[in-house]
Structure formats: C-alpha cells, structure tokens
Design an enzyme around this catalytic site. Structure first.
Site, mmCIF file in Angstrom:
data_model
loop_
_atom_site.group_PDB
_atom_site.id
_atom_site.type_symbol
_atom_site.label_atom_id
_atom_site.label_comp_id
_atom_site.label_asym_id
_atom_site.label_seq_id
_atom_site.Cartn_x
_atom_site.Cartn_y
_atom_site.Cartn_z
ATOM 1 N N TYR A 115 0.890 -1.419 -0.323
ATOM 2 C CA TYR A 115 0.244 -0.424 0.015
ATOM 3 C C TYR A 115 0.897 1.545 -0.049
ATOM 4 N N GLN A 117 0.977 4.826 -0.594
ATOM 5 C CA GLN A 117 0.794 6.196 0.002
ATOM 6 C C GLN A 117 0.978 6.885 0.721
ATOM 7 N N GLY A 157 5.106 -0.828 3.966
ATOM 8 C CA GLY A 157 5.837 -2.652 3.729
ATOM 9 C C GLY A 157 5.743 -2.796 2.962
ATOM 10 N N ARG A 290 8.953 -12.403 41.828
ATOM 11 C CA ARG A 290 10.039 -11.436 42.419
ATOM 12 C C ARG A 290 10.035 -11.332 43.458
ATOM 13 N N GLN A 310 3.441 -1.764 42.505
ATOM 14 C CA GLN A 310 3.518 -2.115 42.229
ATOM 15 C C GLN A 310 1.761 -2.072 41.352
ATOM 16 N N ARG A 313 0.632 0.088 39.294
ATOM 17 C CA ARG A 313 1.485 1.037 37.836
ATOM 18 C C ARG A 313 0.596 -0.407 36.841
ATOM 19 N N GLY A 381 15.202 -5.153 36.527
ATOM 20 C CA GLY A 381 16.712 -4.481 35.375
ATOM 21 C C GLY A 381 16.532 -5.614 34.721
ATOM 22 N N GLU A 404 -0.611 4.093 9.538
ATOM 23 C CA GLU A 404 -2.335 4.603 9.772
ATOM 24 C C GLU A 404 -2.828 5.533 10.686
ATOM 25 N N ASP A 406 -0.635 9.824 12.602
ATOM 26 C CA ASP A 406 -0.160 9.833 13.265
ATOM 27 C C ASP A 406 -1.014 10.850 14.746
HETATM 28 C C1 LIG Z 1 -6.012 13.695 7.936
HETATM 29 C C2 LIG Z 1 -6.866 13.544 6.868
HETATM 30 C C3 LIG Z 1 -7.634 12.759 7.017
HETATM 31 C C4 LIG Z 1 -7.159 14.540 6.300
HETATM 32 O O1 LIG Z 1 -7.491 14.447 5.887
HETATM 33 P P1 LIG Z 1 -7.641 15.512 4.520
HETATM 34 O O2 LIG Z 1 -8.896 14.990 3.022
HETATM 35 O O3 LIG Z 1 -7.200 15.898 3.547
HETATM 36 O O4 LIG Z 1 -8.427 16.290 5.194
HETATM 37 P P2 LIG Z 1 -10.164 17.471 6.287
HETATM 38 O O5 LIG Z 1 -9.921 16.407 7.348
HETATM 39 O O6 LIG Z 1 -11.017 18.168 5.284
HETATM 40 O O7 LIG Z 1 -10.668 15.476 5.465
HETATM 41 C C5 LIG Z 1 -12.346 15.904 4.694
HETATM 42 C C6 LIG Z 1 -13.315 15.387 5.439
HETATM 43 O O8 LIG Z 1 -13.020 13.742 5.211
HETATM 44 C C7 LIG Z 1 -13.192 13.363 6.312
HETATM 45 N N1 LIG Z 1 -12.816 12.075 6.533
HETATM 46 C C8 LIG Z 1 -11.347 12.500 6.317
HETATM 47 N N2 LIG Z 1 -10.960 11.173 6.007
HETATM 48 C C9 LIG Z 1 -11.535 9.964 6.643
HETATM 49 C C10 LIG Z 1 -11.765 8.351 6.401
HETATM 50 N N3 LIG Z 1 -10.503 7.788 6.441
HETATM 51 N N4 LIG Z 1 -13.461 7.527 6.209
HETATM 52 C C11 LIG Z 1 -13.952 9.208 6.313
HETATM 53 N N5 LIG Z 1 -13.940 10.013 5.814
HETATM 54 C C12 LIG Z 1 -12.918 10.498 6.465
HETATM 55 C C13 LIG Z 1 -12.727 14.146 7.338
HETATM 56 O O9 LIG Z 1 -13.871 13.871 8.107
HETATM 57 C C14 LIG Z 1 -13.634 15.161 6.321
HETATM 58 O O10 LIG Z 1 -15.096 15.723 6.737
HETATM 59 P P3 LIG Z 1 -15.880 16.920 6.438
HETATM 60 O O11 LIG Z 1 -17.268 16.315 6.714
HETATM 61 O O12 LIG Z 1 -15.010 17.419 7.764
HETATM 62 O O13 LIG Z 1 -15.871 17.320 5.783
HETATM 63 C C15 LIG Z 1 -5.718 12.443 6.250
HETATM 64 O O14 LIG Z 1 -4.862 13.140 5.414
HETATM 65 C C16 LIG Z 1 -5.705 11.118 6.369
HETATM 66 O O15 LIG Z 1 -6.238 10.226 6.608
HETATM 67 N N6 LIG Z 1 -3.966 11.233 7.331
HETATM 68 C C17 LIG Z 1 -3.086 9.918 7.925
HETATM 69 C C18 LIG Z 1 -2.844 9.651 6.465
HETATM 70 C C19 LIG Z 1 -2.256 7.712 6.778
HETATM 71 O O16 LIG Z 1 -3.006 7.488 8.009
HETATM 72 N N7 LIG Z 1 -1.485 6.988 6.060
HETATM 73 C C20 LIG Z 1 -1.648 5.310 6.687
HETATM 74 C C21 LIG Z 1 -0.922 5.229 5.398
HETATM 75 S S1 LIG Z 1 -0.691 3.721 5.274
HETATM 76 C C22 LIG Z 1 0.599 3.055 7.152
HETATM 77 O O17 LIG Z 1 0.744 3.353 7.808
HETATM 78 C C23 LIG Z 1 0.189 1.423 6.937
HETATM 79 C C24 LIG Z 1 0.867 1.025 8.578
HETATM 80 C C25 LIG Z 1 1.665 -0.258 8.440
HETATM 81 C C26 LIG Z 1 0.685 -1.039 8.832
HETATM 82 O O18 LIG Z 1 -0.158 -0.624 9.623
HETATM 83 O O19 LIG Z 1 1.208 -1.919 8.923
HETATM 84 C C1 LIG Z 2 6.551 1.358 10.628
HETATM 85 C C2 LIG Z 2 6.049 2.179 9.884
HETATM 86 C C3 LIG Z 2 5.230 1.144 8.635
HETATM 87 C C4 LIG Z 2 4.420 1.994 7.527
HETATM 88 N N1 LIG Z 2 3.913 1.907 7.021
HETATM 89 C C5 LIG Z 2 3.165 2.267 5.507
HETATM 90 C C6 LIG Z 2 2.603 1.509 4.785
HETATM 91 O O1 LIG Z 2 2.759 0.408 4.675
HETATM 92 N N2 LIG Z 2 1.909 2.749 4.278
HETATM 93 C C7 LIG Z 2 1.877 3.538 4.128
HETATM 94 O O2 LIG Z 2 1.658 4.368 2.762
HETATM 95 N N3 LIG Z 2 2.610 4.544 5.156
HETATM 96 C C8 LIG Z 2 3.140 3.920 5.574
HETATM 97 N N4 LIG Z 2 3.486 4.529 6.794
HETATM 98 C C9 LIG Z 2 3.432 5.445 7.252
HETATM 99 C C10 LIG Z 2 2.626 6.518 7.797
HETATM 100 O O3 LIG Z 2 1.371 5.854 7.331
HETATM 101 C C11 LIG Z 2 2.823 7.824 8.365
HETATM 102 O O4 LIG Z 2 4.415 7.640 9.148
HETATM 103 C C12 LIG Z 2 2.192 8.640 9.820
HETATM 104 O O5 LIG Z 2 0.994 8.368 8.301
HETATM 105 C C13 LIG Z 2 2.340 9.707 10.016
HETATM 106 O O6 LIG Z 2 2.913 10.712 8.810
HETATM 107 P P1 LIG Z 2 4.049 11.419 8.894
HETATM 108 O O7 LIG Z 2 5.405 10.413 8.837
HETATM 109 O O8 LIG Z 2 3.951 11.902 7.842
HETATM 110 O O9 LIG Z 2 4.478 11.938 10.004
HETATM 111 P P2 LIG Z 2 4.270 13.417 9.967
HETATM 112 O O10 LIG Z 2 2.658 13.853 9.842
HETATM 113 O O11 LIG Z 2 5.317 14.648 9.531
HETATM 114 O O12 LIG Z 2 4.315 14.179 12.069
HETATM 115 C C14 LIG Z 2 5.050 14.534 12.428
HETATM 116 C C15 LIG Z 2 4.556 15.722 13.387
HETATM 117 O O13 LIG Z 2 3.859 16.587 12.743
HETATM 118 C C16 LIG Z 2 2.585 16.766 13.798
HETATM 119 N N5 LIG Z 2 2.023 16.713 12.775
HETATM 120 C C17 LIG Z 2 1.581 16.579 11.480
HETATM 121 N N6 LIG Z 2 -0.224 17.050 10.370
HETATM 122 C C18 LIG Z 2 0.039 18.108 12.169
HETATM 123 C C19 LIG Z 2 -1.305 19.151 12.245
HETATM 124 N N7 LIG Z 2 -2.484 19.019 10.642
HETATM 125 N N8 LIG Z 2 -2.075 19.506 13.339
HETATM 126 C C20 LIG Z 2 -0.741 19.598 14.137
HETATM 127 N N9 LIG Z 2 0.386 18.405 14.374
HETATM 128 C C21 LIG Z 2 0.497 18.106 13.198
HETATM 129 C C22 LIG Z 2 2.031 15.169 13.354
HETATM 130 O O14 LIG Z 2 1.686 15.246 15.278
HETATM 131 C C23 LIG Z 2 3.666 14.772 14.349
HETATM 132 O O15 LIG Z 2 4.636 15.546 16.078
HETATM 133 C C24 LIG Z 2 4.714 3.819 7.527
HETATM 134 C C25 LIG Z 2 5.100 4.047 8.962
HETATM 135 C C26 LIG Z 2 5.771 3.499 9.920
HETATM 136 C C27 LIG Z 2 6.627 4.248 10.555
#
Ligand SMILES: CC(C)(COP(=O)(O)OP(=O)(O)OC[C@H]1O[C@@H](n2cnc3c(N)ncnc32)[C@H](O)[C@@H]1OP(=O)(O)O)[C@@H](O)C(=O)NCCC(=O)NCCSC(=O)/C=C/CC(=O)O
Ligand SMILES: Cc1cc2nc3c(=O)[nH]c(=O)nc-3n(C[C@H](O)[C@H](O)[C@H](O)COP(=O)(O)OP(=O)(O)OC[C@H]3O[C@@H](n4cnc5c(N)ncnc54)[C@H](O)[C@@H]3O)c2cc1C
Length: 643
Positions: A115, A117, A157, A290, A310, A313, A381, A404, A406
C-alpha cells in the site's frame, strides 16, 4: 475467563490450535532473531513467511485460521500489508470488474502487493501527495511519475524487496485538471525474475528502531520515471475516468478513498489489546515470581506484586488490556455495520466510523506503547534483557502510534467531528457515540452525586462522570471557537484543547463499552465479577489520572476525587487474588510471549542464567579483541602515577 477474552469457545479453540501449531514448529523459532544481520534477518523472514504459506495451503487453513497463524508467527513481514491493506483496498475501492481480475491473483499470492501512499515529503497530509497520474487519452493509459525527490514513495511495508505490485496513491490529472488523490495498481517487478521494471527505482529505506524488531519488514522507497499503466488500473469504484478522458465523480463520497485506513485502524484497536496483554502477562507473572525486601525472621521476601505501588502501575494496564479487547470487539461490529451500509450506498454513519476508528486507534496505541514500557520498568533490570521479550515487543509495537495515521493528527479528526456535533446541537439530535451530547443541558447542570467511596461502584455514576467531562470540554471548546471570526484559525489556535476534548470523548466510549460488555451474558463462575472489578479499575484509574479535567469542568469536587482514589486502592486488593488467573486467560504460549520472565512455569532464574551463556560473546572466556586492545593498556608503564 479464557472464553471471555477470546470472545467465544470456537475462537478460543481455533486460536489455541494455531498457537500450538506455530509454537511446536522449529521454523518459527524467535530467540536468535535479534542476533541476525539485516540480510540474514530478512531472508529468515522470507523463509518463515513461505513456510507459513505452505502450512496454510497444505493444511487448507481457513482465512480465520490463517489470520491467527500469522499473528502467532509474530514477525512483521511483507505479507502483513499484502493481506492487511493491498487486498482490502481493492475490495473497498475497486469496481466489480477490477475485483474479479486482481483479487484471485492476490489471494493465491500470484502477485504480492503493498500500500504505497506515504511519500518522503508527506504522510499525514494525503492531499499533499506529489506523485502524479496523468491520463493519456491517445494511449488510454495513465503516466505515473515522481516529479520531485519528496514525491518518492517512502515507508510502505513490503515495498522494498518483496512486492511485485503496489497500490499507488497519486494526484489524478485529466486534461490538465487535478482531481484529487486516487489509487492505482502498478506493477513494480517482473514476475519472471523479480527485477524492477523499466522506470521503476525501488529499494529498502534502511534500518529502523531496535535490533531485529521491525527490521524483518522491507519498508521501501519507490520512484517512477513516467511509468505507463492501462486506464483500468485506476481503482474506479469512487470515481471514474472514461476512455474519452472524462472524469466522473460517482455519488460515493470522496472519503471512501480513505476507506482502507478506516478498516486497518479498527483492527489496530484489537491488536493493541493483544500487545498490551502480552506485556501485562509477562510483568504480572514476573511480579509474582520476583521477591524483594520484607523478609521477617529469615522468612521469604515479599513478592513485588504485593507492593501497592506495583499494583497501582500494573493493574490499570491489566484492566486496559481487557477494556481495549472489548471496545475493539464493538468497533469491529461498527465497522462491519458501516461496510454493509456502504454496499447499500448508505453513507450516513461514515463520519462516526471515521471518528471512532481514528480516535480509538490513537487512544489505544498511545496507552499500549506507554504500557509496554511501563511493564518493562515493572520488571526491574531483567525487563531490559532481550530474553524478557519486552524490548522487542516495544520496538515492534511503538510505530503503531504513527502508522495508519499519526495519533495527534487522528485526534484532530475526532475534534472536527465533536465540534461539528456541538455546533449542530439544538437542531440536529446527536446519535451513536455522541448521543450523550443530546443531554448536554443536564450534563452541564448536574454535578457528581457521589458521597462515599462505595458510590463509585455504580456504573451510572461512572458513565455520567465521563459524559459530563466530555460534554463540558467539548462545549467549552465550541464556545472558545465561536470567538474566532475564522473557524480554521480558531481550530488551529485551540488544537491542544480540542485534542484533550477528543481524548475525553474516546475514553468515554471505552468505559461505556466495557460497562455494556458486562451487561451481556458472560459464561464462567466468577468471571463477570472479575471483569466488573477490572472495569471499575479502568474507569477510576482514568478518573484519577485525569482528575484535573473533572475538577476544571466543575463536575467533581476534590473530596469526590479522593473517594474515587480510595475506591481504586480497595479494588487493587480485589484484583490481586485473580491477577495470575486473569493473565493466564490470555492463553499465550511461551513461544508467543518469547519471555523468560513470563514463562508459564515461573522457572525464571535458572532459565535466565542458562540463556546468558548462549550469547555469542560467551563463546570464549576471553573476548576477541581483548589482547589486541585492552592488554596493552594493562601492561603499559605509566610515567606518572597521577595519570
Ligand atoms: C488527516 C486526513 C484525514 C486529512 O484528510 P483531508 O482530506 O486532507 O482533509 P479533511 O480533514 O478536511 O477531511 C475531509 C473530510 O473527509 C473526512 N475524512 C477524512 N478521513 C476520512 C476517512 N478515513 N473516512 C471517512 N471520512 C474521512 C473528514 O472527516 C472530513 O469530513 P468533513 O465532513 O469534516 O468535511 C488524511 O490526510 C489522513 O487520513 N491522514 C493520515 C494518513 C494515514 O493514515 N496514512 C496511513 C498510510 S498506510 C500505513 O501507515 C500502513 C502502515 C503499516 C501497517 O499498518 O502495518
Ligand atoms: C513502521 C511504519 C510502517 C509504515 N507503513 C506504511 C505503509 O505500508 N504504507 C504507507 O503508505 N505508509 C506507511 N507508513 C507511513 C505512515 O503512515 C506515516 O508515517 C504516518 O501516517 C505519519 O505521517 P508522517 O510521517 O508524515 O508524520 P508527520 O505528519 O510529518 O508528523 C510529524 C509531526 O507533525 C505533527 N503534525 C502533522 N500534521 C499536523 C497537524 N495538522 N496539526 C498538528 N500536528 C501535526 C504530528 O502530530 C507529528 O508530531 C509507515 C510508517 C511506519 C513508521
């Protein structure tokens, strides 16, 4: 209690079978993992994943059995994202035709997906992604390109070395117009020799936190140099691009493109309960083994589990593990309900599902990461030894606070949802997890009626306290926001307060779902009573930890806060007799725990001592390098005794 934790007798038996299948298979040995170099470690993971896949095929394991098998293999691997995100994304965002083509290939592992993104320059801000997908109507293709260094895909990943395909999120450009971020299936490597295809630069991003740990996963970097894909490889359930180059936005909300993240976030909540319960199992068993101080007349020293510090916590973490298990069970129901509604084009509960999955993912992963570290400290330890199982559990777990979404960014999403709910009070009845805000007048007016510590053992008193705190914090934010002409400016200025109000809202959900769980039939003698004690421990621990909120909003008096703490102390004494039984109920094998401190038989000291000598450094009495680098120092003639 084992059935209560597992969810049903069938799940208990199935998971137990898979745990034993893995524990008894030498291929899945874990102890040498931290000693391996990166290439050896990764190859070992490929070997384990291949063996796991062979078991799934040869034994004809069901999807549920395979899920438990992968959990108990307990090793981040490329398959996690193939099954956990690549396939669900196609299921959720693909057309029927696209699902028909791609899902069989993925489910038979004829292709391996990831995935993709996040980019080097953007992760949280999905709308800021820079990779482009430009439609070429002449060729009926999309051109996928990485225009800048920061547009390099970074983190996915399984991307670095394993995946043959990626689900790439890119800026859709049709006829020179930008139409938001969409998902595209792109082949990265040849299915013949696995070499990167023309225009594709792909590799691993390098070592991550901890030895072994998440370095079994090939998180990758990926760049495109004008790579062409057929038009039908854009996932088109949400929006379409016609052959003629017309962009069509269906009546499905754009946010469905984010749907895979909603799905994964809800799974992360149950995963949090599993990770926290592992750490708590280790720390609880070791706390019973312990002994330190307290010996009288030469008698045995005191078990550290009997020290009040203990218990104060450890037991809230034990209670949290059960709380997250039950709220995760509810969240899975919420997600399945939303999924069914989406299939019927009913989008009414999508905002609530987003807010709940985002908020509970944030809350439970933060508490679990902190909890695992606390469990390490609770083991003194020996908790710092790799053989305790805690350092690696911590190193593998903590990115859950970031991936997924921050955790702060996600709480801000909850804040948007809460603020919107407050702004609609008076003309729109809040429902679901915000229904309590419909009683905001009462919640703002009535103060806590608790008069004795016993009064806190009343679910109604607990729920009202958490509802009043959440409602009053949300309304206070709403009132502050109203003072700003520009709402976005106000939101940015008040972000920290809004995050705290979001935490209050999410903690109310967890407490409420724990209480609701206790209203169900729970089999087993004394099980419900034990869970009731844990429910009050969880709620009163939070009330004590966040008493500043309850006092600041004027709901609680200092006296009532003290009564809650008095009750908490009493409850810890009630948990103590069942503590070992409660962690045994997790039904974890020694293999899965991977901890000498948490061994079921409690035989800690002999096994710790035995394990020490297995360390490669002890292969020789005098370490390599000693004579070369230390002996000369010992032998040197000092000219001045003062040196
Ligand atoms: C922070 C986000 C949600 C910002 O989204 P964006 O479209 O830029 O702006 P808005 O905040 O204005 O959202 C517009 C609108 O959409 C609604 N919304 C947002 N997200 C969702 C959702 N997931 N489902 C349904 N609706 C959603 C939001 O509530 C607004 O609605 P209004 O009615 O208020 O207009 C977005 O940028 C985001 O999700 N960022 C996080 C990125 C992320 O999670 N990345 C993960 C990548 S995959 C990964 O990390 C994999 C890891 C490996 C593993 O899991 O093992
Ligand atoms: C182990 C691991 C596996 C991953 N696997 C995948 C994967 O499979 N696919 C994929 O697509 N991604 C993957 N990711 C990426 C992951 O989804 C992103 O790192 C995560 O979504 C956080 O985004 P960022 O790194 O841009 O953090 P940033 O947004 O840069 O966060 C940095 C700091 O900025 C702050 N911040 C950012 N925006 C705001 C705001 N609007 N207001 C206030 N504070 C803010 C945050 O709170 C944080 O303290 C992985 C990451 C890790 C560590």
């Amino acid at each position: 209690m084992k059935v209560a934790w597992a969810g049903s007798r069938e799940t208990l038996e199935l998971s137990d079978r898979m745990a034993k299948l893995v524990a008894n298979d030498p291929v899945f040995e874990k102890f040498t993992r931290p000693m391996l170099g990166r290439k050896e470690l990764f190859k070992n993971t490929l070997r384990k994943a291949a063996h796991g896949w062979k078991l799934i095929v040869d034994l004809r394991l069901t999807e549920e059995e395979a899920k438990w098998l992968r959990l108990y293999i307990d090793e981040p691997a490329y398959t996690d994202l193939h099954w956990g995100m690549f396939i669900p994304a196609i299921e959720g965002q693909g057309t029927e035709e696209q699902k028909k083509k791609w899902l069989p290939l993925a489910q038979k592992m004829k292709i391996i997906g990831c995935y993709a993104q996040t980019e080097l320059g953007h992760g949280s801000n999905v709308q800021g992604l820079e990779t482009t997908a430009t439609f070429d109507p002449q060729a009926d293709e999309f051109v996928i390109h990485s225009p800048t260094l920061t547009s390099s895909k970074w983190w996915p990943g399984g991307l670095g070395k394993a995946s043959t395909h990626a689900l790439v999120y890119a800026r859709l450009i049709v006829g020179g117009e930008f139409h938001g971020v969409h998902g595209f299936i792109v082949q990265l490597r040849s299915l013949e020799d696995h070499s990167p295809l023309p225009g594709i630069t792909v590799g691993d991003i390098g070592l991550k936190f901890g030895n072994g740990a998440y370095n079994t996963m090939d998180n990758g970097v990926l760049r495109f140099d004008h790579v062409r894909i057929p038009r039908n490889q854009m996932l088109m359930r949400v929006s379409q691009v016609t052959k003629e180059g017309k962009y069509m936005q269906s009546d499905v909300p754009r946010q469905l493109i984010y749907g895979t993240m909603v799905y994964v976030r809800q799974t992360i909540v149950v995963d949090a309960s599993k990770a926290l319960s592992r750490a708590v199992c280790i720390a609880t068993r070791y706390s019973a083994v312990r002994r330190q101080f307290g010996s009288r007349n030469g008698g045995p020293e005191t078990q550290v589990i009997d020290y009040k510090t203990q218990q104060s916590r450890l037991f809230p973490l034990l209670a949290s593990a059960y709380a997250f298990r039950f709220v995760g069970e509810w969240l899975k129901w919420l997600y399945m309900d939303v999924k069914q509604r989406l299939e019927a084009n009913d989008f009414s509960t999508l905002p609530e599902a987003h807010a709940c999955t985002a908020g509970l993912k944030s809350l439970t992963t933060t508490a679990t990461a902190d909890g695992i570290e606390e469990c390490r400290k609770l083991c003194g330890g020996h908790g710092y030894l790799v053989s305790s199982g805690l350092p690696e559990l911590f190193a593998v777990y903590i990115p859950a606070c970031t991936y997924e979404g921050d955790n702060v960014v996600l709480l801000l999403q909850v804040a948007r949802f809460i603020v919107k709910t407050v702004s609609e009070l008076g003309y729109k009845q809040p429902v679901g997890t915000t229904a309590y805000m419909g009683r905001v007048a009462t919640l703002m007016q009535n103060n806590c009626a608790v008069r004795t510590a016993e009064d806190w053992l009343n679910p109604g008193a607990i729920v009202e306290a958490f509802e009043a705190r959440a409602a009053r914090m949300a309304v206070a934010c709403g009132r502050q926001l109203a003072k700003f002409e520009n709402p976005e400016e106000g939101f940015a200025e008040l972000a920290s307060d809004l995050v705290e109000a979001s935490v209050a809202h999410c903690q109310l959900i967890v407490v409420s779902k724990f209480i609701e769980k206790l209203q169900q039939d729970i089999p087993g003698k004394g099980v419900k009573q034990s869970l009731e004690i844990l429910c009050y421990v969880y709620a009163l621990f939070l009330l004590h930890k966040h008493q500043g909120d309850f006092l600041a909003v004027g709901y609680l008096t200092p006296k009532q806060a003290l009564l809650a703490n008095d009750q908490l102390r009493t409850l810890y004494s009630k948990v103590r007799p069942n503590a070992i039984a409660l962690v045994d109920s997790f039904n974890y094998t020694d293999h899965y725990l991977g901890s000498i401190l948490g061994r079921y038989d409690g035989n800690v000291y002999p096994k710790l001592y035995e394990a020490a000598w297995e360390d490669p450094l002890n292969d020789s009495d005098v370490a390599d390098g000693f004579h070369q680098y230390v002996q000369p120092i010992l032998k040197q003639k000092l000219h001045s005794a003062k040196l």
